[in-house]
Design an enzyme around this catalytic site. Structure first.
Site, PDB file in Angstrom:
ATOM      1  N   LEU A 195       0.814  -1.202   0.000  1.00  0.00           N
ATOM      2  CA  LEU A 195       0.000   0.000   0.000  1.00  0.00           C
ATOM      3  C   LEU A 195       0.851   1.257   0.000  1.00  0.00           C
ATOM      4  O   LEU A 195       0.524   2.240  -0.675  1.00  0.00           O
ATOM      5  CB  LEU A 195      -0.939  -0.006   1.211  1.00  0.00           C
ATOM      6  N   THR A 250       9.686   7.128   1.908  1.00  0.00           N
ATOM      7  CA  THR A 250      10.654   6.522   2.817  1.00  0.00           C
ATOM      8  C   THR A 250      10.587   4.996   2.793  1.00  0.00           C
ATOM      9  O   THR A 250       9.545   4.395   2.548  1.00  0.00           O
ATOM     10  CB  THR A 250      10.444   7.006   4.268  1.00  0.00           C
ATOM     11  N   ASP A 258      14.089   3.944   9.272  1.00  0.00           N
ATOM     12  CA  ASP A 258      13.711   2.828  10.136  1.00  0.00           C
ATOM     13  C   ASP A 258      12.928   3.447  11.279  1.00  0.00           C
ATOM     14  O   ASP A 258      13.496   4.154  12.122  1.00  0.00           O
ATOM     15  CB  ASP A 258      14.966   2.115  10.641  1.00  0.00           C
ATOM     16  N   ASN A 275       2.410   4.131   7.425  1.00  0.00           N
ATOM     17  CA  ASN A 275       2.086   2.871   6.776  1.00  0.00           C
ATOM     18  C   ASN A 275       3.027   1.738   7.179  1.00  0.00           C
ATOM     19  O   ASN A 275       2.683   0.570   7.044  1.00  0.00           O
ATOM     20  CB  ASN A 275       2.131   3.058   5.251  1.00  0.00           C
ATOM     21  N   SER A 307      -4.307   1.424   9.885  1.00  0.00           N
ATOM     22  CA  SER A 307      -4.654   0.400  10.857  1.00  0.00           C
ATOM     23  C   SER A 307      -4.966  -0.872  10.081  1.00  0.00           C
ATOM     24  O   SER A 307      -4.194  -1.297   9.222  1.00  0.00           O
ATOM     25  CB  SER A 307      -5.838   0.869  11.711  1.00  0.00           C
ATOM     26  N   TYR A 366      -0.602  -9.040  16.584  1.00  0.00           N
ATOM     27  CA  TYR A 366      -0.822  -8.035  15.535  1.00  0.00           C
ATOM     28  C   TYR A 366      -2.062  -7.211  15.845  1.00  0.00           C
ATOM     29  O   TYR A 366      -2.042  -5.979  15.753  1.00  0.00           O
ATOM     30  CB  TYR A 366      -0.963  -8.725  14.178  1.00  0.00           C
ATOM     31  N   LYS A 422      -2.691  -3.045  16.413  1.00  0.00           N
ATOM     32  CA  LYS A 422      -3.633  -2.232  15.645  1.00  0.00           C
ATOM     33  C   LYS A 422      -4.758  -1.676  16.522  1.00  0.00           C
ATOM     34  O   LYS A 422      -5.243  -0.567  16.293  1.00  0.00           O
ATOM     35  CB  LYS A 422      -4.202  -3.040  14.471  1.00  0.00           C
ATOM     36  N   THR A 435      -0.922  -7.473  -1.091  1.00  0.00           N
ATOM     37  CA  THR A 435       0.388  -6.961  -0.704  1.00  0.00           C
ATOM     38  C   THR A 435       1.216  -8.124  -0.157  1.00  0.00           C
ATOM     39  O   THR A 435       0.785  -9.278  -0.199  1.00  0.00           O
ATOM     40  CB  THR A 435       0.247  -5.885   0.385  1.00  0.00           C
TER      41      THR A 435
END
Length: 282
Positions: free
Chosen positions: A18, A36, A60, A87, A138, A152, A156, A187
């Site tokens: 994304l 970045t 980073d 992101n 998110s 995970y 989020k 992705t």
């Protein structure tokens, strides 16, 4: 030629997925972008044709000193940051009992604390201008949780709560906040980017173990299109009254709608205990 009035975007995690699709769309729209990635060579093709409007930077997000340096470079190059998109992040597969300390802490360092550090580095400039838009990526997994991805989800869910508080704090200062909650998009999240615990306990084979396998099996077949997601995010940022939350993908809408219905049913069923916990009136 650079258009001085064109918005300046600062996007983390642009090497794939994304973030990459969004950086491409932003530059195609004629906006300026700080693109970045941990290795800026991975975004060289994105910025090659936009040298006057694109600034590739190594970043980073788990290194606060590098976060501050990148924001300073961005502001020095373009004068400001109008839109921040957090992101950078990844997934981790493990039953809760199978989770490994180092992996869990690295996950939170990237998905939560890295996001916090970028937000805090960008906010002073936005506050000074009384303008800006912070977009925190998110997940559907920030609203609904499943087996095997508990850690995970925890990251989020943290991003959801933090962003909602942030919106209340910075809204009066002219700064907008949007949470983007994608479902399964095509992705690397369920493929090369996914990490998982080396520990597998037989007692969780039918629950977390089965979902590990099904999650990995979706790679390359996810229904969500990152390019269309990027266009949706652009639309929201350009909207006069952007939402606090943006679900992406029909699956996200279906799952969250079912969750809301279930939550309402539970609240109604146990309402007598809920309201009975207060001191009696009078």
């Amino acid at each position: 030629m650079v258009v001085p009035q064109s918005p300046v975007w600062f996007i983390t995690g642009c090497s794939t997925g994304l973030g990459r699709a969004l950086a491409t769309a932003v530059l195609a729209r004629g906006h300026r972008a700080v693109v970045t990635a941990r290795d800026p060579a991975t975004v060289s093709d994105i910025v090659a044709e936009h040298a006057d409007r694109a600034l590739p930077l190594a970043l980073d997000v788990t290194r606060p000193d590098r976060v501050r340096a990148a924001v300073e470079q961005a502001e020095a190059a373009f004068g400001r940051i109008d839109v921040l998109v957090n992101n950078a992040g990844y997934g981790y597969l493990a039953a809760i009992e199978e989770g490994e300390d180092e992996q869990i802490r690295e996950l939170f360092d990237t998905n939560v604390f890295g996001l916090v550090d970028v937000v805090r580095a960008v906010l002073p400039g936005m506050r000074a201008r009384r303008a800006g838009h912070i977009v925190n990526i998110s997940s559907l997994g920030g609203l609904v949780a499943f087996g095997a991805t508990g850690y995970y989800h925890a990251t989020k869910f943290a991003v959801e709560g933090l962003s909602e508080s942030l919106a209340a704090e910075v809204g009066p200062l002219g700064i907008r906040v949007t949470l983007v909650e994608p479902a399964a998009f095509r992705t690397n999240w369920s493929g090369p980017s996914m990490r998982q615990s080396a520990r597998h306990l037989d007692d969780y084979a039918a629950t977390a173990g089965a979902r590990r396998a099904s999650t990995l099996a979706t790679y390359g077949r996810q229904p969500g299109d990152p390019a269309r997601a990027a266009e949706a995010i652009l639309h929201v940022v350009e909207a006069e009254d952007p939402p606090l939350r943006l679900l992406l993908g029909k699956l996200a809408l279906d799952v969250v709608t079912a969750r809301l219905d279930s939550l309402k049913g539970t609240m109604d069923a146990w309402r007598h205990l809920t309201v009975g916990a207060d001191y009696p009136e009078g």
